[in-house]
Design a protein around this motif. Structure first.
Motif, PDB file in Angstrom:
ATOM      1  N   THR A  95       0.784  -1.227   0.000  1.00  0.00           N
ATOM      2  CA  THR A  95       0.000   0.000   0.000  1.00  0.00           C
ATOM      3  C   THR A  95       0.822   1.286   0.000  1.00  0.00           C
ATOM      4  OG1 THR A  95      -0.064   0.164   2.423  1.00  0.00           O
ATOM      5  CG2 THR A  95      -1.776  -1.176   1.363  1.00  0.00           C
ATOM      6  N   GLY A  96       2.075   1.199   0.465  1.00  0.00           N
ATOM      7  CA  GLY A  96       2.860   2.415   0.663  1.00  0.00           C
ATOM      8  C   GLY A  96       2.509   3.146   1.944  1.00  0.00           C
ATOM      9  N   GLU A  97       1.591   2.592   2.756  1.00  0.00           N
ATOM     10  CA  GLU A  97       1.163   3.237   3.996  1.00  0.00           C
ATOM     11  C   GLU A  97       1.961   2.690   5.179  1.00  0.00           C
ATOM     12  OE1 GLU A  97      -0.944   5.719   4.144  1.00  0.00           O
ATOM     13  OE2 GLU A  97      -1.437   5.653   1.997  1.00  0.00           O
ATOM     14  N   ILE A  98       2.294   3.583   6.116  1.00  0.00           N
ATOM     15  CA  ILE A  98       3.128   3.224   7.260  1.00  0.00           C
ATOM     16  C   ILE A  98       2.327   3.341   8.557  1.00  0.00           C
ATOM     17  CG2 ILE A  98       5.111   3.961   8.655  1.00  0.00           C
ATOM     18  CD1 ILE A  98       6.513   4.755   6.089  1.00  0.00           C
ATOM     19  N   SER A  99       2.230   2.234   9.297  1.00  0.00           N
ATOM     20  CA  SER A  99       1.608   2.236  10.622  1.00  0.00           C
ATOM     21  C   SER A  99       1.998   0.939  11.321  1.00  0.00           C
ATOM     22  CB  SER A  99       0.077   2.349  10.538  1.00  0.00           C
ATOM     23  OG  SER A  99      -0.473   1.248   9.831  1.00  0.00           O
ATOM     24  N   THR A 100       1.739   0.867  12.620  1.00  0.00           N
ATOM     25  CA  THR A 100       2.065  -0.316  13.416  1.00  0.00           C
ATOM     26  C   THR A 100       0.793  -0.855  14.057  1.00  0.00           C
ATOM     27  OG1 THR A 100       4.293   0.493  13.909  1.00  0.00           O
ATOM     28  CG2 THR A 100       3.390  -1.196  15.375  1.00  0.00           C
ATOM     29  N   GLU A 101       0.456  -2.100  13.741  1.00  0.00           N
ATOM     30  CA  GLU A 101      -0.748  -2.727  14.309  1.00  0.00           C
ATOM     31  C   GLU A 101      -0.475  -3.122  15.753  1.00  0.00           C
ATOM     32  OE1 GLU A 101      -3.245  -5.569  15.801  1.00  0.00           O
ATOM     33  OE2 GLU A 101      -1.374  -6.330  14.900  1.00  0.00           O
ATOM     34  N   ARG A 102      -1.458  -2.939  16.608  1.00  0.00           N
ATOM     35  CA  ARG A 102      -1.270  -3.035  18.052  1.00  0.00           C
ATOM     36  C   ARG A 102      -0.870  -4.437  18.529  1.00  0.00           C
ATOM     37  NH1 ARG A 102      -2.795   0.892  21.309  1.00  0.00           N
ATOM     38  NH2 ARG A 102      -4.285   1.672  19.764  1.00  0.00           N
ATOM     39  N   THR A 103      -1.468  -5.504  18.009  1.00  0.00           N
ATOM     40  CA  THR A 103      -1.186  -6.838  18.557  1.00  0.00           C
ATOM     41  C   THR A 103       0.211  -7.329  18.198  1.00  0.00           C
ATOM     42  OG1 THR A 103      -2.094  -8.165  16.709  1.00  0.00           O
ATOM     43  CG2 THR A 103      -3.647  -7.427  18.417  1.00  0.00           C
ATOM     44  N   ILE A 104       0.688  -6.985  17.000  1.00  0.00           N
ATOM     45  CA  ILE A 104       2.039  -7.421  16.649  1.00  0.00           C
ATOM     46  C   ILE A 104       3.058  -6.623  17.463  1.00  0.00           C
ATOM     47  CG2 ILE A 104       2.377  -5.863  14.668  1.00  0.00           C
ATOM     48  CD1 ILE A 104       3.506  -9.549  14.906  1.00  0.00           C
ATOM     49  N   ALA A 105       2.752  -5.359  17.763  1.00  0.00           N
ATOM     50  CA  ALA A 105       3.636  -4.580  18.631  1.00  0.00           C
ATOM     51  C   ALA A 105       3.621  -5.127  20.057  1.00  0.00           C
ATOM     52  CB  ALA A 105       3.215  -3.113  18.616  1.00  0.00           C
ATOM     53  N   GLY A 106       2.484  -5.664  20.475  1.00  0.00           N
ATOM     54  CA  GLY A 106       2.358  -6.167  21.840  1.00  0.00           C
ATOM     55  C   GLY A 106       3.241  -7.352  22.136  1.00  0.00           C
ATOM     56  N   THR A 107       3.565  -8.127  21.114  1.00  0.00           N
ATOM     57  CA  THR A 107       4.414  -9.304  21.338  1.00  0.00           C
ATOM     58  C   THR A 107       5.893  -9.001  21.144  1.00  0.00           C
ATOM     59  OG1 THR A 107       4.633 -11.665  20.813  1.00  0.00           O
ATOM     60  CG2 THR A 107       4.356 -10.176  18.966  1.00  0.00           C
ATOM     61  N   SER A 108       6.232  -7.723  20.932  1.00  0.00           N
ATOM     62  CA  SER A 108       7.609  -7.336  20.653  1.00  0.00           C
ATOM     63  C   SER A 108       8.384  -6.930  21.899  1.00  0.00           C
ATOM     64  CB  SER A 108       7.614  -6.149  19.680  1.00  0.00           C
ATOM     65  OG  SER A 108       7.040  -5.002  20.306  1.00  0.00           O
ATOM     66  N   ALA A 109       7.658  -6.725  23.024  1.00  0.00           N
ATOM     67  CA  ALA A 109       8.221  -6.173  24.265  1.00  0.00           C
ATOM     68  C   ALA A 109       8.559  -4.692  24.114  1.00  0.00           C
ATOM     69  CB  ALA A 109       9.437  -6.949  24.751  1.00  0.00           C
ATOM     70  N   LEU A 110       7.873  -4.011  23.214  1.00  0.00           N
ATOM     71  CA  LEU A 110       8.118  -2.581  22.994  1.00  0.00           C
ATOM     72  C   LEU A 110       6.974  -1.705  23.493  1.00  0.00           C
ATOM     73  CD1 LEU A 110       9.548  -2.652  19.339  1.00  0.00           C
ATOM     74  CD2 LEU A 110      10.828  -2.623  21.491  1.00  0.00           C
ATOM     75  N   LEU A 111       5.820  -2.298  23.847  1.00  0.00           N
ATOM     76  CA  LEU A 111       4.672  -1.515  24.283  1.00  0.00           C
ATOM     77  C   LEU A 111       4.605  -1.429  25.800  1.00  0.00           C
ATOM     78  CD1 LEU A 111       1.614  -2.480  22.038  1.00  0.00           C
ATOM     79  CD2 LEU A 111       3.353  -0.732  21.670  1.00  0.00           C
ATOM     80  N   GLU A 112       3.887  -0.419  26.299  1.00  0.00           N
ATOM     81  CA  GLU A 112       3.540  -0.379  27.704  1.00  0.00           C
ATOM     82  C   GLU A 112       2.660  -1.576  28.035  1.00  0.00           C
ATOM     83  OE1 GLU A 112       1.497   3.306  27.620  1.00  0.00           O
ATOM     84  OE2 GLU A 112       3.283   4.507  28.039  1.00  0.00           O
TER      85      GLU A 112
END
Length: 490
Positions: free
Chosen positions: A165-182
């Motif tokens: 798509t050329g669009e940039i964003s981060t989906e919440r659940t994949i970020a949640g398993t990265s140890a990068l979210l609160e």
């Protein structure tokens, strides 16, 4: 006909399906499968990201030529992997494999800066060296120029969505398993970034699962025949996607997703963070509709696959059905392995030797046939599941209701029976493509055909059957578990 396309990438292969919702059931029209073969060069291990993207385009083209315009596309993948984009949106370097050697020993150095317990308190997550956080810290520690040049970081499903798509964003659940979210899963843990000197300029907007990312770019729309399909930020973390689609899954039920790894746990309304959850190694991540998934993950068919590949090189080309038959014929296994042992989780073509060394180290009986190795692994998986289930019940203060075995491991009737035997309770097993179905159902929700999680899971129950496995064992698994705990092999 309004059909959608679900794309699921696993560590050993990719699967794509196209399907539509008729108001009651999910109807799968076609599928496309391909291998995922990592690339090793100059002593580093990478994912073949452009090869995977090329296969995705091939799958989209197959569906587009056959069925025409697609309504939507969703992508889920394993966790941990990411790519850096430069200021012009170009991929800066190959995408590292999460088992690449650059992270060996990095956790110890990271925890010297910020203690492991503090990471858990901040994020609700407990890292293995394969996780995104230690990988990023390794780039800081090694002063890699790629981090300096990076403008944005995209986790794998969002990176592939960007390619479309050329669009940039981060989906919440994949970020949640990265140890990068609160721990709340609401935003990135900037305290962690600051303490580890990871630049926050690489972060993007976080979006909810079930929101629209964008539409397929013109050239891809024309080339594939799917036209200007929407790309949905589906539940990007494969394990969380699988939980979405479990038929009639409800509060205080237990899921056991079995594939390369086991991910097992339950849904909660808020993060579970205290000393007990920490001591048992439990983690929190996000699910659809801002649910929190309390889970534990550990190696499963990773070890089987390593043995299978090793034996193939020696001229014994077993199918999975062959391996199960060999294991069925083994009646008296008394040896177990720790599925979280660091040596057993390292890459290489000597898994049999690693298992032998582990059994010697833990003073257990040796294994004397290929069937004995596979039976040992299967029973170790079942025993680990009981250990985690018991501790999760204790920590939450509940008794689980129904137990569901899903994804590829649900095809393994021997393993399903072992799990029922070890847990001493009935098990429902099925949905070998649970991740794909959860991905697809999330798209149907995003497209307005389903209204909430209960609606999603009711539709799944109308579409897919589960098989029951009733406990039937003469072994005293409680006593076996006590011995395994004393020997520290679970």
């Amino acid at each position: 006909m309004n059909y959608s396309i679900a794309i699921d990438l696993g560590a050993s292969g990719g699967k794509m399906i196209c399907a539509y919702f008729d108001g009651s059931q999910v109807n799968v029209l076609d599928e496309y499968r391909f291998n995922n073969i990592p690339v090793n060069f100059l002593d580093n291990l990478y994912w073949d990201i452009f090869g995977l993207y090329k296969e995705i385009i091939s799958g989209l083209t197959k569906f587009g030529k056959k069925f025409g315009q697609a309504e939507s596309i969703g992508i889920d993948t394993w966790g941990a992997s990411y790519g850096f984009l430069d200021i012009k949106g170009r991929l800066l370097e190959p995408v590292y494999h999460y088992r690449d050697d650059r992270t060996i020993g990095v956790l110890k150095e990271m925890y010297n800066i910020i203690p492991k317990k503090e990471v858990f308190d901040l994020t609700g997550c407990q890292c293995e060296r394969s996780y995104t956080l230690p990988q990023l810290f390794a780039t800081v520690k090694d002063k890699e120029r790629s981090l300096e040049l990076a403008d944005k970081m995209l986790l794998l499903p969002d990176l592939l969505g960007y390619f479309l798509t050329g669009e940039i964003s981060t989906e919440r659940t994949i970020a949640g398993t990265s140890a990068l979210l609160e721990a709340s899963q609401e935003g990135f843990c900037r305290t962690l970034f600051d303490k580890l000197n990871i630049p926050t300029k690489i972060l993007t907007e976080i979006v909810d699962a079930g929101s629209a990312k964008g539409v397929v770019i013109d050239s891809t729309a024309k080339k594939t025949g799917i036209n200007k399909a929407k790309v949905i930020s589906t539940v990007g973390h494969d394990s969380a996607a699988a939980v979405v689609g479990i038929p009639n899954f409800k509060k205080d039920d237990l899921y056991i997703s079995i594939g390369t790894n086991v991910s097992m746990g339950t849904e909660r309304n808020k993060p579970c963070i205290n000393d007990e959850f920490y001591n048992y190694g439990f983690k929190n991540t996000g699910g659809l509709k801002r649910k929190i998934i309390l889970y534990k993950d550990f190696a499963a068919f990773w070890i089987v696959n390593e043995l299978k590949n090793e034996w193939k090189q020696k001229g014994k080309d077993y199918s999975y059905e062959d391996l199960i038959k060999l294991a069925i014929n083994v009646k008296n296994n008394n040896s177990f392995i720790s599925l979280e042992d660091e040596d057993l989780n390292s890459v290489g073509n000597n898994m049999q030797e690693k298992i032998d060394d582990y059994l010697i180290k833990t003073r257990q009986n040796s294994l004397n046939s290929d069937g004995e190795y596979i039976r040992c692994i299967f029973e170790s998986i079942a025993l680990k599941i009981k250990y985690c289930k018991d501790n999760m019940e204790k920590s939450i203060g509940i008794k689980f209701n129904d137990t569901y075995v899903i994804n590829g491991g649900s095809r393994n009737e021997l393993l399903n029976q072992l799990i029922a035997d070890v847990l001493d309770k009935p098990v429902k097993a099925g949905m070998p493509n649970a991740t794909l179905i959860g991905n697809m159902l999330t798209q149907f929700y995003a497209n307005g055909y389903l209204k909430d999680l209960d609606d999603i899971r009711f539709a799944s129950s109308k579409s897919f059957d589960m098989k029951y496995f009733i406990p039937n064992s003469s072994k005293n698994w409680g006593e076996i578990l006590d011995i395994a705990i004393n020997k520290k092999i679970v």
